[in-house]
Design an enzyme around this catalytic site. Structure first.
Site, PDB file in Angstrom:
ATOM      1  N   GLY A   1     -26.553 -43.722 -38.917  1.00 53.86           N
ATOM      2  CA  GLY A   1     -26.443 -44.242 -40.280  1.00 53.86           C
ATOM      3  C   GLY A   1     -27.535 -43.609 -41.128  1.00 53.86           C
ATOM      4  N   LEU A   2     -27.804 -44.174 -42.273  1.00 52.40           N
ATOM      5  CA  LEU A   2     -28.826 -43.571 -43.123  1.00 52.40           C
ATOM      6  C   LEU A   2     -30.137 -43.436 -42.373  1.00 52.40           C
ATOM      7  CD1 LEU A   2     -28.173 -45.189 -46.583  1.00 52.40           C
ATOM      8  CD2 LEU A   2     -27.722 -42.866 -45.834  1.00 52.40           C
TER       9      LEU A   2
ATOM     10  N   GLU B   1     -31.674 -51.120 -40.781  1.00 51.76           N
ATOM     11  CA  GLU B   1     -31.331 -52.546 -40.778  1.00 51.76           C
ATOM     12  C   GLU B   1     -31.652 -53.198 -39.432  1.00 51.76           C
ATOM     13  OE1 GLU B   1     -27.441 -53.449 -42.423  1.00 51.76           O
ATOM     14  OE2 GLU B   1     -27.535 -55.523 -41.701  1.00 51.76           O
TER      15      GLU B   1
ATOM     16  N   ARG C   1     -29.267 -62.795 -54.457  1.00 55.32           N
ATOM     17  CA  ARG C   1     -28.052 -63.132 -53.736  1.00 55.32           C
ATOM     18  C   ARG C   1     -28.054 -64.526 -53.133  1.00 55.32           C
ATOM     19  NH1 ARG C   1     -27.399 -57.211 -50.921  1.00 55.32           N
ATOM     20  NH2 ARG C   1     -26.634 -56.260 -52.831  1.00 55.32           N
TER      21      ARG C   1
ATOM     22  N   ARG D   1     -32.861 -60.071 -48.949  1.00 54.16           N
ATOM     23  CA  ARG D   1     -32.975 -58.688 -49.409  1.00 54.16           C
ATOM     24  C   ARG D   1     -32.420 -58.560 -50.820  1.00 54.16           C
ATOM     25  NH1 ARG D   1     -29.643 -54.388 -49.775  1.00 54.16           N
ATOM     26  NH2 ARG D   1     -27.942 -55.224 -48.520  1.00 54.16           N
TER      27      ARG D   1
HETATM   28  C1  FAD Z   1     -19.989 -53.364 -47.743  1.00 55.05           C
HETATM   29  C2  FAD Z   1     -21.456 -53.102 -47.816  1.00 55.05           C
HETATM   30  C3  FAD Z   1     -22.026 -52.610 -48.988  1.00 55.05           C
HETATM   31  C4  FAD Z   1     -23.388 -52.375 -49.060  1.00 55.05           C
HETATM   32  N1  FAD Z   1     -23.913 -51.898 -50.228  1.00 55.05           N
HETATM   33  C5  FAD Z   1     -25.237 -51.627 -50.297  1.00 55.05           C
HETATM   34  C6  FAD Z   1     -25.796 -51.098 -51.484  1.00 55.05           C
HETATM   35  O1  FAD Z   1     -25.116 -50.888 -52.492  1.00 55.05           O
HETATM   36  N2  FAD Z   1     -27.113 -50.819 -51.502  1.00 55.05           N
HETATM   37  C7  FAD Z   1     -27.903 -51.025 -50.430  1.00 55.05           C
HETATM   38  O2  FAD Z   1     -29.083 -50.734 -50.495  1.00 55.05           O
HETATM   39  N3  FAD Z   1     -27.394 -51.523 -49.279  1.00 55.05           N
HETATM   40  C8  FAD Z   1     -26.081 -51.828 -49.188  1.00 55.05           C
HETATM   41  N4  FAD Z   1     -25.568 -52.339 -48.018  1.00 55.05           N
HETATM   42  C9  FAD Z   1     -26.421 -52.450 -46.825  1.00 55.05           C
HETATM   43  C10 FAD Z   1     -26.592 -51.085 -46.181  1.00 55.05           C
HETATM   44  O3  FAD Z   1     -25.389 -50.367 -46.263  1.00 55.05           O
HETATM   45  C11 FAD Z   1     -26.965 -51.163 -44.716  1.00 55.05           C
HETATM   46  O4  FAD Z   1     -27.977 -52.073 -44.523  1.00 55.05           O
HETATM   47  C12 FAD Z   1     -27.463 -49.815 -44.230  1.00 55.05           C
HETATM   48  O5  FAD Z   1     -26.543 -48.815 -44.548  1.00 55.05           O
HETATM   49  C13 FAD Z   1     -27.740 -49.824 -42.748  1.00 55.05           C
HETATM   50  O6  FAD Z   1     -28.047 -48.514 -42.335  1.00 55.05           O
HETATM   51  P1  FAD Z   1     -28.537 -48.200 -40.863  1.00 55.05           P
HETATM   52  O7  FAD Z   1     -28.772 -46.747 -40.806  1.00 55.05           O
HETATM   53  O8  FAD Z   1     -29.647 -49.094 -40.508  1.00 55.05           O
HETATM   54  O9  FAD Z   1     -27.325 -48.624 -39.907  1.00 55.05           O
HETATM   55  P2  FAD Z   1     -25.769 -48.240 -39.874  1.00 55.05           P
HETATM   56  O10 FAD Z   1     -25.340 -47.455 -41.036  1.00 55.05           O
HETATM   57  O11 FAD Z   1     -25.063 -49.502 -39.551  1.00 55.05           O
HETATM   58  O12 FAD Z   1     -25.644 -47.262 -38.652  1.00 55.05           O
HETATM   59  C14 FAD Z   1     -25.680 -47.672 -37.325  1.00 55.05           C
HETATM   60  C15 FAD Z   1     -25.471 -46.477 -36.452  1.00 55.05           C
HETATM   61  O13 FAD Z   1     -25.790 -46.818 -35.132  1.00 55.05           O
HETATM   62  C16 FAD Z   1     -24.770 -46.433 -34.253  1.00 55.05           C
HETATM   63  N5  FAD Z   1     -24.812 -47.373 -33.140  1.00 55.05           N
HETATM   64  C17 FAD Z   1     -24.873 -48.728 -33.174  1.00 55.05           C
HETATM   65  N6  FAD Z   1     -24.952 -49.224 -31.927  1.00 55.05           N
HETATM   66  C18 FAD Z   1     -24.943 -48.172 -31.091  1.00 55.05           C
HETATM   67  C19 FAD Z   1     -24.997 -48.038 -29.697  1.00 55.05           C
HETATM   68  N7  FAD Z   1     -25.088 -49.094 -28.888  1.00 55.05           N
HETATM   69  N8  FAD Z   1     -24.951 -46.801 -29.171  1.00 55.05           N
HETATM   70  C20 FAD Z   1     -24.864 -45.700 -29.960  1.00 55.05           C
HETATM   71  N9  FAD Z   1     -24.815 -45.776 -31.304  1.00 55.05           N
HETATM   72  C21 FAD Z   1     -24.854 -46.990 -31.852  1.00 55.05           C
HETATM   73  C22 FAD Z   1     -23.518 -46.456 -35.081  1.00 55.05           C
HETATM   74  O14 FAD Z   1     -22.552 -45.611 -34.502  1.00 55.05           O
HETATM   75  C23 FAD Z   1     -24.048 -45.941 -36.401  1.00 55.05           C
HETATM   76  O15 FAD Z   1     -24.108 -44.538 -36.347  1.00 55.05           O
HETATM   77  C24 FAD Z   1     -24.206 -52.609 -47.940  1.00 55.05           C
HETATM   78  C25 FAD Z   1     -23.641 -53.105 -46.782  1.00 55.05           C
HETATM   79  C26 FAD Z   1     -22.288 -53.398 -46.726  1.00 55.05           C
HETATM   80  C27 FAD Z   1     -21.734 -54.051 -45.507  1.00 55.05           C
END
Ligand code: FAD
Ligand code: SF4
Ligand code: FES
Lengths: 668, 250
Positions: free
Chosen positions: A44-45, A455, A339, A465
């Site tokens: 993810g990001l 996250e 929120r 948040r």
């Molecule tokens: C609908 C929606 C809209 C949103 N809009 C906003 C917004 O406008 N602005 C904002 O700031 N935030 C927003 N958020 C929140 C934000 O999108 C998320 O908090 C953030 O993108 C999380 O990023 P991350 O990289 O931590 O995890 P994620 O993007 O969830 O990535 C997780 C990664 O881990 C991998 N993974 C997970 N478990 C395993 C495992 N066991 N083995 C291997 N790989 C695994 C997955 O494949 C994925 O690649 C929104 C959330 C949602 C649900």
């Protein structure tokens, strides 16, 4: 008193700490980096930006995702935007203000030093993203545009139509792709991490299941970074992608990491309401809509009833019979309150009988005034002096379409209603989890060499948040924090040879995973994994959702334990291990949701106060606002998991507020 | 709603693949297409049969994971809509629905409706990026970009990498996907430095993956859930021609 945790916050004034610390950190020389391996789980990001940046620095990176491609991570779905203290609007924004808003928005339950650092690096994120080609919205002069989000009074949110997450993730994915092509990152798609391996007290590898053929594979490295997202799907229905889960993070907790503030979950006020029990997920309508959408319910109970029964429509309710309850209760912030506040207010109205959908669980979000306002101004810009009503509406709808077109389309596709003509119906839904794995200032857990970012960690958002700050945190962690702080650990490891995956710790971890898989395949019960997940989610939503009480939580804990017992006894998982088997994947994830769910309940029970997303019915003011208890609860509660048959053990990190004053949060 | 579903099953007990027919008696018009399949799978699981494997994640039309051909059309009958955003109100009681995987040599079937689209990742890895490392960027407002140009870049960048364009194309060409990335980056000043190198490398990778030629059928644009325009293909062709004529790029 419980065990005290050290957040390892470096000395210095709040605004100099990070810069000073960075300049005194341990470095790993380029020739040594080539021999050091790092595992990054998640793309993810947070994960993609970290893997790309570590690869650029010269480390040997192995990156994992359970998706078929790194670009599918749940971050792709973020709609509204990303904050940064650029002050391009000249409206008084600054690093300090972003820091302050985030601390206050989080209801004073986050670590000051981390939040300040986040605000500092926020500006670099926008620069980086633009350089990568992220097509943010622009103004006619060609400069970047901004919008406002809840809980703040400045415009600091950068956006790319309603698809900001998509565009930022594609940027990070492309940076990652570049490192893959250069050979510095090895990418493992369709691999799910199912255990963490600890050797001599340090995180040294993972066990992953190859989702195509079920093989358990071992991967060793000098350090492990977990960036696997949030656990909102413990509620079953949420705005998270269907496959988002807690397993990777939870496995680290089962190996000794701590789960911090797990009951701090965010219920987002503006989602499309639930329509039936076949429903698989909920869809968010971005908070950015609250810039222009006015939230209301009918004042009269009989009007609300008539709407529920289909005898009246929103547009039949006269202006004076509408209660714009956010504007009424919170005049200073109006529809843009944070929120948690907006969600609870909507629930209160529905509980009083003002709800407007057949289930009674929905309020209106209305764009008519905005359409009118924009229409007039656009007509004026085009030199029309006395435009008629139809022209105003047409022009106004064009402006709204440009701003939110794709969200309006999504709404229309799902509900079949046209939101340009009739107000949207919305209701709160689970959206984000502030809680997560406990990390110190370096984003390192209490297990040396294990880092958690995005996250999946608990770090920056306290008990609530603010909008557009999760994308900011994910990218801050991955691009600008972890690549430095991981050096603090790795600098001591330059003489450690390549880690050998053929050693007892890996054997044991692999065996642990195999046993769990064999169990699920052998139960051959009568109920699907999905049905258990649905029931679990219902328990958590009813008792550990928007409002909680001691009595409810105690009851929920008992219900959850009984359901888990039934799950292990009667679940049916078809197929075998050595094939593509999504039901097996789900079973493993749901098993972890059960354990996490119980710790959430324990955490919510223990925290005898209301703050942010955690609202305990026993602790509220006469006006129904949250009643925080700083004297007894200004700390992070981090839980050590002791297994199913024992209570989790509490560790606390006291929170010290030096740069901001602890105040009652008011948006009135 | 009552439906007859003819679904392609492949792998496991279904071996090389065949259509199986299922009766579905409890669909309703508010369900999404994937929720209808969830209900079918619940039914299959309760009969101790193997559920239908299909891929999905966001269910909001943005991740590009869902992929299936519904009655001959990738992502089904609704224009500009992914399978996960398609609702049953677009079907009628008594309908027969045929569901197959995306079919293309470069997208081998993994199981039932699940295919391997990693060829797309390799096309991006070949050059679908701007070579800027973390920390090298200048201030974001240092280069103003015309609103319309940014919008054009955005339109192309909106591609979700689903592969419907390939599944729709009689030649299984990946031109629409590839051209969307080429256009996104070529429109922006930041992306222009590498544009010649990029287009050549991406086209070469596309050929290597076994995608077909583009002969301008336009089926890709018609089926693309994000309505990515074929004008991107024209732009790619121009870029490609320029790249091959350019003398700065030996
Ligand atoms: C609908 C929606 C809209 C949103 N809009 C906003 C917004 O406008 N602005 C904002 O700031 N935030 C927003 N958020 C929140 C934000 O999108 C998320 O908090 C953030 O993108 C999380 O990023 P991350 O990289 O931590 O995890 P994620 O993007 O969830 O990535 C997780 C990664 O881990 C991998 N993974 C997970 N478990 C395993 C495992 N066991 N083995 C291997 N790989 C695994 C997955 O494949 C994925 O690649 C929104 C959330 C949602 C649900
Ligand atoms: S161009 Fe359209 S059809 Fe092709 S991958 Fe992109 S979004 Fe899908
Ligand atoms: S499931 Fe994400 S686009 Fe369909």
């Amino acid at each position: 008193m419980a065990n005290i945790l050290n957040g390892k916050v470096p000395p210095g004034s709040i605004s100099d700490k990070w810069v000073q610390y960075k300049s005194t950190m341990n470095l790993v020389a380029p020739n040594n980096k080539r021999n050091i391996e790092v595992i990054v789980v998640g793309t993810g990001l947070a994960g993609a930006s970290a893997a790309a940046s570590l690869g650029e620095l010269g480390y040997k990176v192995k990156c994992f995702t359970f998706h078929d491609s790194p670009r599918r991570a749940h971050s792709i779905a973020a709609q509204g935007g990303i904050n940064a203290a650029k002050n391009y609007r000249n409206d008084g924004d600054s690093v300090h203000r972003l820091f302050y808003d985030t601390i206050k928005g989080g209801d004073y339950r986050s670590r000051e030093a981390n939040v300040h650092r986040l605000a500092e690096v926020s500006v670099n994120i926008i620069d980086q993203a633009v350089a990568q080609g992220v097509p943010f919205a622009r103004e006619y002069g060609g400069l970047l545009d901004n919008r406002s989000f809840g809980g703040v009074q400045v415009s600091r949110t950068f956006y790319a139509r309603g698809q900001t997450g998509q565009q930022l993730l594609i940027g990070a994915y492309q940076a990652l792709s570049r490192q893959i092509s250069l050979g510095s990152v090895e990418m493992y798609n369709r691999h799910e991490m199912l255990d963490l391996v600890i050797v001599d007290g340090k995180a040294r590898g993972i066990i992953a299941r190859n989702l195509i053929n079920g093989k358990l594979e071992r991967f060793a490295a000098h350090a492990v970074v977990v960036a696997t997202g949030g656990y909102g799907n413990v509620f079953y229905l949420s705005t998270n992608a269907m496959n988002s889960n807690v397993t990777a993070a939870w496995k680290t907790v089962k190996r000794g990491a701590l789960m911090a503030n797990p009951s701090f979950t965010q219920i987002h006020p503006t989602c499309i309401p639930v329509s039936g029990d076949y429903q698989s997920k909920l869809t968010l309508m971005s908070e950015s809509l609250r810039n222009d959408g006015r939230v209301w319910v009918p004042k009269k109970l009989e009007d609300a009833k008539a709407i529920r029964e289909g005898r009246k429509k929103a547009n039949d309710i006269a202006e004076e019979d509408r209660d714009y309850f956010l504007e009424r209760r919170y005049p200073a912030f109006g529809n843009l309150v944070p929120r948690d506040v907006a969600s609870r207010a909507a629930k209160t109205e529905c509980d009083k009988g003002h709800g407007v959908s057949p289930t009674g669980l929905a309020v209106f979000m209305d764009f008519a005034s905005a359409i009118h306002r924009y229409g007039k101004s656009k007509a004026h810009n085009q030199g029309m002096h006395n435009p008629d009503e139809a022209t105003i509406v047409k022009l106004g709808e064009e402006v709204i379409a440009e701003k939110y077109g794709n969200l309006f389309d999504i709404y229309n596709k799902i509900t079949g209603d046209n939101p340009y003509k009739t107000p949207m119906k919305i209701y709160p839904a689970v959206h984000y989890t502030m809680g997560g794995v406990w990390v110190d200032y370096n984003l390192e857990t209490n297990i040396p060499g294990l880092f958690v970012i995005g996250e999946a960690n608990f770090s920056d958002h306290g008990a609530n948040r603010l909008g557009a700050s999760a994308l900011m945190q994910g990218l801050a962690d991955g691009y600008f924090v972890l690549p430095y702080t991981i050096g603090q650990f790795l600098a001591n490891d330059i003489r450690t040879p390549k880690i050998d995956p053929n050693q007892p710790a890996f054997d044991a971890a692999e065996e642990n995973v195999r046993k769990q898989i064999e169990h699920f395949l052998s139960v051959k019960g009568s109920q699907s994994v999905e049905s258990f997940h649905r029931r679990l989610g219902r328990i958590i939503w009813d008792y550990c959702g928007m409002s909680r009480s001691e009595e409810g939580l105690k009851k929920a804990r008992k219900m959850l334990r009984e359901l888990r017992e039934e799950f292990y006894r009667d679940v049916y998982v078809p197929g075998s291990n050595n094939e593509y088997n999504p039901e097996l994947e789900k079973a493993i994830r749901v098993a972890d949701f059960f354990e996490l769910g119980e710790v959430m309940i324990v955490d919510a029970l223990h925290r005898n106060e209301s703050c942010g997303g955690h609202f305990r019915e026993e602790y509220q003011t006469e006006e129904g606002e949250a009643l925080r208890n700083d004297a007894d609860y200004a700390f992070v509660a981090a839980w050590e998991y002791k297994g199913w048959d024992q209570d989790p053990v509490l560790h606390v990190e006291p929170l010290h507020f030096e740069a901001v004053e602890l105040k009652t949060r008011s948006y009135k | 709603m009552k439906l007859t579903l003819k679904i392609w099953r492949q792998g496991g007990e279904f071996g090389k693949g065949k259509f199986e027919t299922y009766q579905m008696n409890n669909a309703n018009e508010h369900m999404s297409f994937l929720e209808m399949l969830d209900v079918l799978n619940d039914q299959l699981i309760s009969e101790k049969k193997t559920p239908v494997a299909f891929e999905h994640d966001c269910r909001e039309g943005i991740c590009g994971t869902c992929s299936m051909v519904i009655n001959g059309q990738p992502h089904g009958p609704l224009k500009g809509t992914t399978t996960c955003q398609l609702h049953m109100r677009h079907f009628k009681d008594g309908d027969t629905i045929v569901i197959e995987p995306f079919r293309a040599q470069a997208f081998p079937v993994i199981r039932d409706l699940v295919v391997d689209r990693s060829a797309f990742d390799r096309i991006i890895q070949a050059g679908g990026y701007i070579s800027v490392s973390t920390g090298q960027a200048q201030d974001a407002n240092a280069i103003p970009i015309e609103k319309d140009v940014a919008a054009r870049a955005f339109d192309a960048a909106a591609c979700i990498g689903c592969g419907a364009c390939v599944a729709a194309c009689p030649n299984a060409s990946a031109m629409l996907f590839t051209s969307a990335k080429v256009t996104h980056l070529a429109m922006l000043p930041q992306g222009q430095v590498e544009s010649h190198k990029r287009v050549k490398a991406m086209v070469a990778q596309m050929d290597e993956e076994g995608f077909g030629m583009c002969s301008n059928y336009g089926a890709c644009e018609a089926e693309c859930p994000k309505e990515i325009s074929v004008s991107n293909i024209a732009l790619l062709n121009r870029e490609y021609l320029n790249a091959n004529l350019s003398r700065t790029d030996f």
